[in-house]
Design a protein around this motif. Structure first.
Motif, PDB file in Angstrom:
ATOM      1  N   ARG A 153       7.027   8.034   3.951  1.00 48.87           N
ATOM      2  CA  ARG A 153       7.053   6.913   4.908  1.00 48.87           C
ATOM      3  C   ARG A 153       5.833   6.959   5.829  1.00 48.87           C
ATOM      4  N   THR A 154       5.488   8.154   6.287  1.00 49.57           N
ATOM      5  CA  THR A 154       4.337   8.281   7.175  1.00 49.57           C
ATOM      6  C   THR A 154       3.065   7.842   6.458  1.00 49.57           C
ATOM      7  N   PHE A 155       2.876   8.307   5.223  1.00 54.05           N
ATOM      8  CA  PHE A 155       1.696   7.918   4.461  1.00 54.05           C
ATOM      9  C   PHE A 155       1.638   6.407   4.284  1.00 54.05           C
ATOM     10  N   GLN A 156       2.756   5.797   3.913  1.00 52.33           N
ATOM     11  CA  GLN A 156       2.780   4.354   3.690  1.00 52.33           C
ATOM     12  C   GLN A 156       2.457   3.584   4.964  1.00 52.33           C
ATOM     13  N   LEU A 157       3.040   4.002   6.087  1.00 49.75           N
ATOM     14  CA  LEU A 157       2.770   3.314   7.351  1.00 49.75           C
ATOM     15  C   LEU A 157       1.308   3.433   7.749  1.00 49.75           C
ATOM     16  N   LEU A 158       0.745   4.625   7.634  1.00 47.64           N
ATOM     17  CA  LEU A 158      -0.658   4.818   8.016  1.00 47.64           C
ATOM     18  C   LEU A 158      -1.586   3.967   7.147  1.00 47.64           C
ATOM     19  N   CYS A 159      -1.344   3.956   5.841  1.00 49.97           N
ATOM     20  CA  CYS A 159      -2.186   3.161   4.934  1.00 49.97           C
ATOM     21  C   CYS A 159      -2.028   1.664   5.201  1.00 49.97           C
ATOM     22  N   GLN A 160      -0.801   1.236   5.463  1.00 48.27           N
ATOM     23  CA  GLN A 160      -0.580  -0.185   5.697  1.00 48.27           C
ATOM     24  C   GLN A 160      -1.202  -0.633   7.018  1.00 48.27           C
ATOM     25  N   VAL A 161      -1.098   0.201   8.061  1.00 51.14           N
ATOM     26  CA  VAL A 161      -1.749  -0.137   9.336  1.00 51.14           C
ATOM     27  C   VAL A 161      -3.263  -0.194   9.147  1.00 51.14           C
ATOM     28  N   ALA A 162      -3.806   0.803   8.457  1.00 45.43           N
ATOM     29  CA  ALA A 162      -5.246   0.826   8.203  1.00 45.43           C
ATOM     30  C   ALA A 162      -5.683  -0.409   7.421  1.00 45.43           C
ATOM     31  N   GLY A 209       4.995  -5.342  -6.204  1.00 45.64           N
ATOM     32  CA  GLY A 209       3.638  -5.243  -5.685  1.00 45.64           C
ATOM     33  C   GLY A 209       3.548  -4.343  -4.471  1.00 45.64           C
ATOM     34  N   SER A 210       2.507  -3.490  -4.411  1.00 47.75           N
ATOM     35  CA  SER A 210       2.318  -2.628  -3.244  1.00 47.75           C
ATOM     36  C   SER A 210       0.967  -1.937  -3.319  1.00 47.75           C
ATOM     37  N   ALA A 211       0.420  -1.651  -2.133  1.00 50.28           N
ATOM     38  CA  ALA A 211      -0.756  -0.785  -2.051  1.00 50.28           C
ATOM     39  C   ALA A 211      -0.342   0.685  -1.987  1.00 50.28           C
ATOM     40  N   THR A 212       0.909   0.914  -1.608  1.00 48.44           N
ATOM     41  CA  THR A 212       1.448   2.283  -1.492  1.00 48.44           C
ATOM     42  C   THR A 212       2.822   2.310  -2.157  1.00 48.44           C
ATOM     43  N   PRO A 213       2.883   2.260  -3.475  1.00 48.16           N
ATOM     44  CA  PRO A 213       4.178   2.128  -4.165  1.00 48.16           C
ATOM     45  C   PRO A 213       5.152   3.247  -3.815  1.00 48.16           C
ATOM     46  N   ASP A 214       6.413   2.910  -3.931  1.00 47.99           N
ATOM     47  CA  ASP A 214       7.464   3.914  -3.831  1.00 47.99           C
ATOM     48  C   ASP A 214       7.198   5.001  -4.874  1.00 47.99           C
ATOM     49  N   ILE A 215       7.397   6.265  -4.482  1.00 51.30           N
ATOM     50  CA  ILE A 215       7.123   7.385  -5.384  1.00 51.30           C
ATOM     51  C   ILE A 215       7.894   7.222  -6.704  1.00 51.30           C
ATOM     52  N   GLY A 267      -4.491  13.425   5.780  1.00 45.85           N
ATOM     53  CA  GLY A 267      -5.790  13.471   5.108  1.00 45.85           C
ATOM     54  C   GLY A 267      -5.893  12.469   3.975  1.00 45.85           C
ATOM     55  N   ALA A 268      -4.839  12.357   3.176  1.00 48.26           N
ATOM     56  CA  ALA A 268      -4.847  11.398   2.063  1.00 48.26           C
ATOM     57  C   ALA A 268      -4.857   9.968   2.574  1.00 48.26           C
ATOM     58  N   ALA A 269      -4.108   9.701   3.652  1.00 45.83           N
ATOM     59  CA  ALA A 269      -4.099   8.350   4.229  1.00 45.83           C
ATOM     60  C   ALA A 269      -5.476   7.984   4.767  1.00 45.83           C
ATOM     61  N   ALA A 270      -6.165   8.941   5.385  1.00 43.17           N
ATOM     62  CA  ALA A 270      -7.497   8.676   5.934  1.00 43.17           C
ATOM     63  C   ALA A 270      -8.493   8.334   4.832  1.00 43.17           C
ATOM     64  N   LYS A 271      -8.255   8.881   3.624  1.00 46.24           N
ATOM     65  CA  LYS A 271      -9.159   8.599   2.492  1.00 46.24           C
ATOM     66  C   LYS A 271      -8.659   7.428   1.643  1.00 46.24           C
ATOM     67  N   HIS A 272      -7.544   6.798   2.051  1.00 46.41           N
ATOM     68  CA  HIS A 272      -6.927   5.727   1.260  1.00 46.41           C
ATOM     69  C   HIS A 272      -6.652   6.212  -0.161  1.00 46.41           C
ATOM     70  N   ASP A 273      -6.270   7.475  -0.296  1.00 46.13           N
ATOM     71  CA  ASP A 273      -6.141   8.080  -1.617  1.00 46.13           C
ATOM     72  C   ASP A 273      -4.665   8.244  -1.976  1.00 46.13           C
ATOM     73  N   TYR A 274      -4.096   7.205  -2.571  1.00 43.88           N
ATOM     74  CA  TYR A 274      -2.692   7.259  -2.942  1.00 43.88           C
ATOM     75  C   TYR A 274      -2.441   8.309  -4.019  1.00 43.88           C
ATOM     76  N   LEU A 275      -3.337   8.407  -4.988  1.00 51.21           N
ATOM     77  CA  LEU A 275      -3.118   9.326  -6.107  1.00 51.21           C
ATOM     78  C   LEU A 275      -3.067  10.778  -5.640  1.00 51.21           C
ATOM     79  N   GLU A 276      -3.928  11.149  -4.696  1.00 49.90           N
ATOM     80  CA  GLU A 276      -3.887  12.517  -4.170  1.00 49.90           C
ATOM     81  C   GLU A 276      -2.540  12.792  -3.514  1.00 49.90           C
ATOM     82  N   PHE A 277      -2.083  11.838  -2.710  1.00 57.17           N
ATOM     83  CA  PHE A 277      -0.783  11.997  -2.064  1.00 57.17           C
ATOM     84  C   PHE A 277       0.326  12.063  -3.114  1.00 57.17           C
TER      85      PHE A 277
END
Length: 814
Positions: free
Chosen positions: A664-673, A440-446, A698-708
């Motif tokens: 890692r940066t994307f995951q941390l930003l999304c999880q903090v948000a 389970g994850s909101a920001t799965p491992d690539i 930019g992708a983290a700000a939009k909560h857009d995992y698929l774009e990232f």
């Protein structure tokens, strides 16, 4: 005669050893035994039994440590896979699954062959040193370690060997007592019958022994023994009262085993399952049939990737899956990335499965770990919760493994062998146990999301956030360009937008979290006159200034020195404190908002047991307004009163020399948000950065995992990084810098020769190069990376000398 292949508890032993089984011993696979190894007798675990020996000459098993198997056949198979896949010693892999306090030593002791031998020793031609040892042994039976401390290690072994040859002393082998034992407490049990009790009560009352009569009457109404401590608390009765009843043969006192329950501090309330939302229902229906074995048509384990935004209700899907598995008579394990999340997870799971949840982690006392291990093994629980080590709990009849926040790199053991990843080990365990795995994850491992896209994993999605308001949008994210802040004359750590948002949030009596993934107050100290930087003498990193302790501290080896006003090189008072950390953020917040109640959550303040729980409880109970922390606050915490999340610097880990730094940066930003806006009120997030145009931010700000994901997977494919290849990291360390470099280059040439000899095409190397932390704890470090479709296979043909560490599928390159 039968023979056993045994994994021995000896450092650096990469193979098993064959031992003959004496006819008097009944030994099974998974059993712990004592075996001779060189001049010692050590522990081992039996991995295989056979009728024929694997070698021409074998020694016999000395004895058994436990009466029956400690490990199940599934655990033995899993340990063998871990040992082979991660190039670890068999015993190191098995040790992951052994009970706490298992390791014991066999101690050699000496005593005289004849008690009155020393009376005639004057007639013997002994050296003064032999006479000294003989006199020591005559005074008392002495162990070899004690004798070594008295006369020296080499001399003790030589002289005792000589005296044994002369038949003046004899050697005996004794095994240490277990370091951890079951806890027992005295209980009082009624032994007299009903009629006898009534007669005794009358006699005691007549003799004015009223306290004894009351105690007897109380015990007569109990259906089970009562602890003496409970009696003393209820009746304030003295030991003499209990002893008097015992002397009349009315009661007996016996010691009973009690469980040291790690959950006794947690108040649990049971809760019925809520009605699923339409999104949850769709996700649950897509995996429901596969959770039960009878509905699966494949021999491979079902692996579900539950991809749900923060606050989308993934935990409820976990609970439904567990309930279904338990209903079929099977059990489950739920892994969490941090010990800090234990209480929050236990509250949810134990509320659904009261009295059937166990926890296992290193934060428990040794006694609690021992009792939980035994309690789990005896089949007393249905669910085990804990960090990566909980995967190896002796849970019988496993049906489900849940890995929450599966993207977290804390699931990888990096500091010691075996350097396993809990996610991969869980999938292997599921294969052996015929179980299901839910990631389970909101920001799965690539890699996990790529396998789901390829059809290797079943993908279930939760696209909508659930709050007390119903379906809610994810919090609005604002990116603040710190370059513009500097142009405007703002040199504070807090931008104008963040300060304004904090002021508004505090006025509304809501809570705030501020994230910065660096500890301390200043990350380094430099002299402005000569440029000198204060560094750790044992490591190749700068010392970090900690304002609370008033010390410069190395975050790698904990070396510390007091803060000096003068430069150690030029003696001028020109030291400047540069960089930022959580302590500095705390100082700034207290400066701008002196009335705010501030908590800091990082490794520096979590120094004792229950510190995680106490700090989290204070914040949940609204005894603090602002929580400042490192990555601990970004890992799945449910904080409904938080409406503002601020990222002090999104650039901290963005530019590390590691292909995973962006992920890692994307995951941390999304999880903090994701911590903001989980309650009644909507949330807001402010990300401060010097790189506002970076696609990751930019992708983290939009909560857009698929774009990232699409940009990141293209980058990985282009440069042949995982999941399109396998990485193996080789690190060599030595106290001599030049020897370290030469050995790294030698192994590099060795691997190139192997590649040419075997004509391996899909394979290359990165390095050899100095490690990112070139010197650590006094040892220099060089590293090599092997990259290919099966890099580990190349290593299996080589033998590396001592000093090398092998990390298969590393989560980082620094």
């Amino acid at each position: 005669m039968n023979y056993a292949e045994v994994a021995v508890n000896s450092p650096g032993s990469r193979s098993t050893f064959c031992y003959a089984i004496p006819p008097a011993l009944n030994i099974s696979v998974g059993q712990a035994v004592w075996v001779p190894f060189g001049s010692r007798v050590i522990q081992g675990i039996v991995l295989h039994l056979s009728k024929e020996p694997a070698v021409a000459e074998t020694k016999e098993v000395t004895g058994i440590v436990t009466d029956g198997p400690l490990l199940s056949p599934i655990q033995v198979s899993l340990a063998q896979w871990i040992s082979g896949h991660y190039f670890a010693s068999p015993f190191d892999a098995l040790a992951l699954m052994l009970p706490p306090g298992f390791e014991r030593r066999a101690i050699t002791s000496f005593q005289l062959t004849t008690p009155d031998l020393t009376r005639g020793q004057a007639d013997l031609s002994l050296t003064p040193e032999q006479r000294q040892v003989l006199q020591i042994v005559n005074e008392k039976k002495i162990s070899l370690p004690e004798l070594e401390r008295t006369i020296g290690k080499i001399k003790a072994r030589q002289i005792t060997g000589q005296l044994i040859d002369c038949r003046l002393i004899r050697q005996t082998l004794e095994f240490e007592e277990p370091r951890i034992k079951p806890k027992t407490v005295p209980y009082i049990r009624l032994t007299a019958g009903r009629e006898e009790v009534e007669v005794a009560k009358a006699r005691l009352s007549k003799a004015r022994a009223h306290r004894q009569a009351e105690l007897l009457a109380f015990l007569a109404g109990q259906t089970r023994p009562v602890s003496i401590s409970e009696l003393k608390e209820c009746f304030h009765c003295s030991p003499a009262t209990i002893k008097a009843l015992e002397s009349r043969h009315l009661v007996s006192v016996e010691r009973l085993r009690v469980r040291r329950d790690p959950l006794f501090r947690i108040s649990l309330t049971t809760s019925p399952p809520p009605v699923l939302t339409s999104s949850q229902q769709a996700a649950w229906e897509s995996i429901q049939d596969g959770v039960v074995k009878e509905a699966r048509q494949s021999d491979k384990p079902l692996i579900v990737l539950l991809f749900g935004v923060t606050g989308s209700g993934k935990t409820e899907i976990y609970l439904r899956a567990l309930a279904q598995v338990i209903a079929t008579g099977r059990k489950g394990i739920c892994l969490i990335p941090e010990i800090a999340l234990t209480q929050q997870t236990v509250e949810r799971f134990a509320g659904r499965f009261p009295g059937r949840v166990a926890v296992l982690h290193s934060g428990l006392s040794a006694g609690e770990q021992f009792d939980e291990w035994q309690w789990i093994r005896e089949g007393n629980c249905d669910v085990v919760i804990g960090p990566r080590s909980a995967l190896f709990a002796p849970l019988p009849n496993l049906g489900l493994v849940i890995i929450d926040e599966e993207h977290e790199w804390t699931y990888k053991q990096e500091d010691k062998s075996p350097r396993y990843h809990a996610r991969d080990a869980a999938i292997k365990l599921a294969q052996l146990s015929d179980a299901v795995v839910i990631l389970g994850s909101a920001t799965p491992d690539i890699g996990s999301f790529h396998r789901a896209q390829q059809g290797e994993y079943h993908l279930a999605e939760l696209k909508e956030r659930i709050t007390p308001r119903g379906y809610s949008p994810l919090p609005e994210v604002t990116i603040v360009d710190l370059r513009e802040e500097l142009k405007a004359g703002n040199t504070s750590l807090l931008s104008r937008s963040l300060l304004a948002a904090m002021k508004e949030t505090l006025a509304q009596r809501q809570q705030i979290i501020l994230f910065l993934n660096r500890r301390g107050a200043a990350t380094f100290v430099r002299c402005r006159s000569c440029g000198f930087v204060l560094r750790c003498p044992r490591c190749s990193i700068a010392l970090t200034y900690h304002s609370v302790e008033k010390k410069m501290i190395c975050h790698r080896c904990r070396y510390s020195i007091p803060v000096s006003q003068d430069c150690p090189r030029c003696s001028r008072r020109s030291l400047r404190f540069l960089g930022i950390g959580t302590q500095r953020v705390e100082e700034e917040v207290r400066h701008f908002f002196p009335e705010a109640r501030v908590l800091r959550w990082d490794r520096d303040v979590i120094t004792r047991r229950y510190a995680h729980e106490e700090l989290l409880k204070r914040f949940r109970d609204r005894k603090a307004d602002v929580l400042i922390g490192t990555q601990m606050i970004a890992k799945g915490l449910d904080l409904p009163q938080v409406t503002l999340a601020g990222v002090i610097s999104a650039d901290t880990g963005l530019n590390f020399p590691d292909f995973r730094s962006g992920e890692r940066t994307f995951q941390l930003l999304c999880q903090v948000a994701g911590r903001a806006g989980r309650g009644v009120k909507t949330g807001k997030v402010i990300i401060q950065t010097y790189s506002p145009d970076n696609y990751i931010i930019g992708a983290a700000a939009k909560h857009d995992y698929l774009e990232f994901y699409h940009k990141e997977i293209d980058y990985r494919r282009r440069y042949n990084y995982p999941p399109f290849s396998q990485l193996v990291r080789l690190v060599y360390s030595n106290i001599n810098e030049e020897l370290c470099r030469r050995e790294a280059q030698r192994v590099h040439r060795l691997i190139l020769d192997e590649k040419a000899r075997e004509d391996i095409i899909d394979f290359d190397m990165i390095g050899p190069v100095p490690a990112f932390a070139f010197k650590a704890r006094g040892r220099y470090r060089w590293q090599l990376f092997l990259r290919g479709s099966d890099s580990a296979q190349v290593l299996s043909r080589l033998t590396l000398p001592r000093g090398w560490t092998i990390d298969v599928d590393p989560v980082g390159m620094v």
